[in-house]
Design an enzyme around this catalytic site. Sequence first.
Site, PDB file in Angstrom:
ATOM      1  N   ASP A  97       0.322   4.553  -6.849  1.00  0.00           N
ATOM      2  CA  ASP A  97      -0.644   2.855  -6.439  1.00  0.00           C
ATOM      3  C   ASP A  97      -0.892   1.937  -6.629  1.00  0.00           C
ATOM      4  OD1 ASP A  97      -3.028   1.931  -4.898  1.00  0.00           O
ATOM      5  OD2 ASP A  97      -4.026   3.969  -5.067  1.00  0.00           O
ATOM      6  N   GLY A 118       2.254   6.114  -2.727  1.00  0.00           N
ATOM      7  CA  GLY A 118       1.559   4.813  -3.038  1.00  0.00           C
ATOM      8  C   GLY A 118      -0.338   5.475  -2.533  1.00  0.00           C
ATOM      9  N   HIS A 119      -0.453   3.892  -2.419  1.00  0.00           N
ATOM     10  CA  HIS A 119      -2.258   3.955  -1.955  1.00  0.00           C
ATOM     11  C   HIS A 119      -2.341   4.715  -0.684  1.00  0.00           C
ATOM     12  CE1 HIS A 119      -6.220   2.949  -2.693  1.00  0.00           C
ATOM     13  NE2 HIS A 119      -6.380   1.996  -0.870  1.00  0.00           N
ATOM     14  N   VAL A 120      -1.458   4.754   0.235  1.00  0.00           N
ATOM     15  CA  VAL A 120      -1.601   5.683   1.476  1.00  0.00           C
ATOM     16  C   VAL A 120      -0.560   6.814   1.668  1.00  0.00           C
ATOM     17  CG1 VAL A 120      -2.432   3.990   2.999  1.00  0.00           C
ATOM     18  CG2 VAL A 120       0.405   4.021   2.203  1.00  0.00           C
ATOM     19  N   VAL A 156       0.793  -1.049   0.141  1.00  0.00           N
ATOM     20  CA  VAL A 156      -0.062   0.267  -0.263  1.00  0.00           C
ATOM     21  C   VAL A 156       0.704   1.207   0.205  1.00  0.00           C
ATOM     22  CG1 VAL A 156      -2.129  -1.161   0.705  1.00  0.00           C
ATOM     23  CG2 VAL A 156      -0.809   0.133   2.367  1.00  0.00           C
TER      24      VAL A 156
END
Length: 116
Positions: free
Chosen positions: A57, A84-86, A2
């Site tokens: 991401d 990334g995703h976070v 993530v």
Amino acid sequence: MVANHPERLPADLSHLILQGTGKAGFLPALACLPKAGIRGRLPEIRCPTLIVWGERDRLVPLADAYELWRLIPRAELVVFPDAGHVSMLEEPDRFNAELAAFAAANPRDAADPDDR
């Protein structure tokens, strides 16, 4: 997976994130997300919307961010190139600055019933 830079996350925060992934219902909930059918309702959003995305991401592609931006009226998109995703956890200072600037530029009038 993530975070593009997991080393940027404090160890206790990483531990908390991982705890949630093993709970009952986590994987079935993830499987339901693509089937939720919310895309058609996105144009109904009437309030200013900030979309923050990590360019790297690996869970949800950047193309989805641009699709949200296209579908939500009055949406603004901010892409963090090295996150990334976070992204909000990888770059909290930048995230908080973007959020504060967005909130300052879009004060909510509590008396306006059209902003839902």
